[in-house]
Design a protein around this motif. Structure first.
Motif, PDB file in Angstrom:
ATOM      1  N   ALA A  81       0.746  -0.824   0.530  1.00  0.00           N
ATOM      2  CA  ALA A  81       0.103  -0.019  -0.545  1.00  0.00           C
ATOM      3  C   ALA A  81       0.879   1.447  -0.044  1.00  0.00           C
ATOM      4  O   ALA A  81       0.407   2.280   0.009  1.00  0.00           O
ATOM      5  N   GLU A  82       1.810   1.085   0.523  1.00  0.00           N
ATOM      6  CA  GLU A  82       2.746   2.682   0.842  1.00  0.00           C
ATOM      7  C   GLU A  82       3.965   2.233  -0.021  1.00  0.00           C
ATOM      8  O   GLU A  82       4.629   2.894  -0.206  1.00  0.00           O
ATOM      9  N   HIS A  83       4.814   1.261  -0.360  1.00  0.00           N
ATOM     10  CA  HIS A  83       6.048   1.267  -1.007  1.00  0.00           C
ATOM     11  C   HIS A  83       6.087   0.335  -2.046  1.00  0.00           C
ATOM     12  O   HIS A  83       5.125  -0.653  -2.142  1.00  0.00           O
ATOM     13  N   GLU A  84       7.525   0.223  -2.767  1.00  0.00           N
ATOM     14  CA  GLU A  84       7.420  -0.844  -4.168  1.00  0.00           C
ATOM     15  C   GLU A  84       8.703  -1.040  -3.682  1.00  0.00           C
ATOM     16  O   GLU A  84       9.929  -0.558  -2.988  1.00  0.00           O
ATOM     17  N   TRP A  85       9.477  -2.051  -4.534  1.00  0.00           N
ATOM     18  CA  TRP A  85      10.807  -2.465  -4.205  1.00  0.00           C
ATOM     19  C   TRP A  85      10.893  -3.592  -5.701  1.00  0.00           C
ATOM     20  O   TRP A  85       9.914  -4.239  -6.591  1.00  0.00           O
ATOM     21  N   LEU A  86      12.758  -3.758  -6.159  1.00  0.00           N
ATOM     22  CA  LEU A  86      13.014  -3.825  -7.463  1.00  0.00           C
ATOM     23  C   LEU A  86      14.242  -4.974  -6.602  1.00  0.00           C
ATOM     24  O   LEU A  86      15.263  -4.000  -6.744  1.00  0.00           O
ATOM     25  N   VAL A  87      14.468  -5.579  -6.943  1.00  0.00           N
ATOM     26  CA  VAL A  87      15.538  -6.702  -6.964  1.00  0.00           C
ATOM     27  C   VAL A  87      15.966  -7.312  -8.708  1.00  0.00           C
ATOM     28  O   VAL A  87      15.150  -7.668  -8.894  1.00  0.00           O
TER      29      VAL A  87
END
Length: 241
Positions: A81-87
């Motif tokens: 809901a608040e953050h995103e990420w990429l690996v």
């Protein structure tokens, strides 16, 4: 954007994604986004949702661009809901603003110009499903509540359409140990546009990262004569969109 201190607190999601691997903070951006390198050869990018460029788009564009240029391989992308990420998989290369190049800014600046030309020559306009046109950027800004001045609504005639990086600042070109451009990162805004939209941003970023006086060096390394009108226009547009 800057290099953070080593004692930077690590978000819980980043620790989860690391899976026990050691973490080294390597980058922090203006909205609180963080990038960490793991000791098992990955980068983990994490941050709040960004209305301008999201990591879902970035992952999609990286997968597309990898057919023609070197970009990190995407391992995982997600959001809550608040953050995103990429690996991604770590490449054997360093950002053009890495401390390694602090005492050799000319090498770094020239490499960014050369690398940008390589990107423009390699990515196929006819196969690119995205655009980064002036009209599209102005429309996107309006959707975020940003009104672009009337004087910026009519751009100079297009010099040459290419697939632009969309954020061609110096940190987003990676160099090998000899200072040669080998890869690109932060590709969330890839799209077809006049090549000067990228050149202007790359040249402008030399002042932030290498100090004043490097604009013409970058443009020369790209392989064209400075076009003052287009440089000035696309700098202003960047600052307003």
């Amino acid at each position: 954007m800057s290099i953070p201190s080593l004692d930077l607190p690590v978000p819980a999601r980043v620790r989860e994604l690391a899976g026990g691997a050691g973490l080294e903070p390597v980058w922090v951006n203006g909205i609180g986004g963080l990038t960490f390198r793991t000791d098992d050869g990955r980068y983990i990018k994490w941050g709040p949702h960004d209305a301008e460029a999201n990591m879902r788009d970035e992952a999609e564009r990286m997968r597309w661009a990898r057919r023609w240029i070197t970009v990190p391989e995407v391992i995982e992308q997600g959001q809550d809901a608040e953050h995103e990420w990429l690996v991604t998989v770590a490449l054997d290369a360093r950002s053009a603003v890495d401390p390694r190049w602090h005492d050799d800014p000319e090498r770094a600046v020239r490499a960014v110009g050369e690398g940008l030309r390589m990107l423009h020559e390699s990515l196929p306009v006819d196969e690119c499903p995205w655009e980064w046109s002036v009209a599209g950027r102005i429309s996107g800004a309006a959707a975020r509540g940003v009104i672009v001045p009337e004087k910026l609504r009519t751009p100079p005639p297009v010099d040459r359409l290419v697939v632009c990086h969309g954020d061609a600042c110096m940190p987003n070109t990676l160099l090998d140990d000899a200072g040669r451009p080998v890869a690109h990162v932060d590709l969330a805004a890839i799209g077809v546009a006049d090549r000067w939209a990228d050149i202007a941003v790359a040249a402008m970023s030399t002042k932030w990262n290498a100090g004043p006086g490097w604009t013409d060096t970058l443009v020369e390394a790209y392989g064209v004569e400075p076009d003052r009108e287009r440089l000035a226009y696309y700098r202003r547009l960047w600052n307003r969109t």
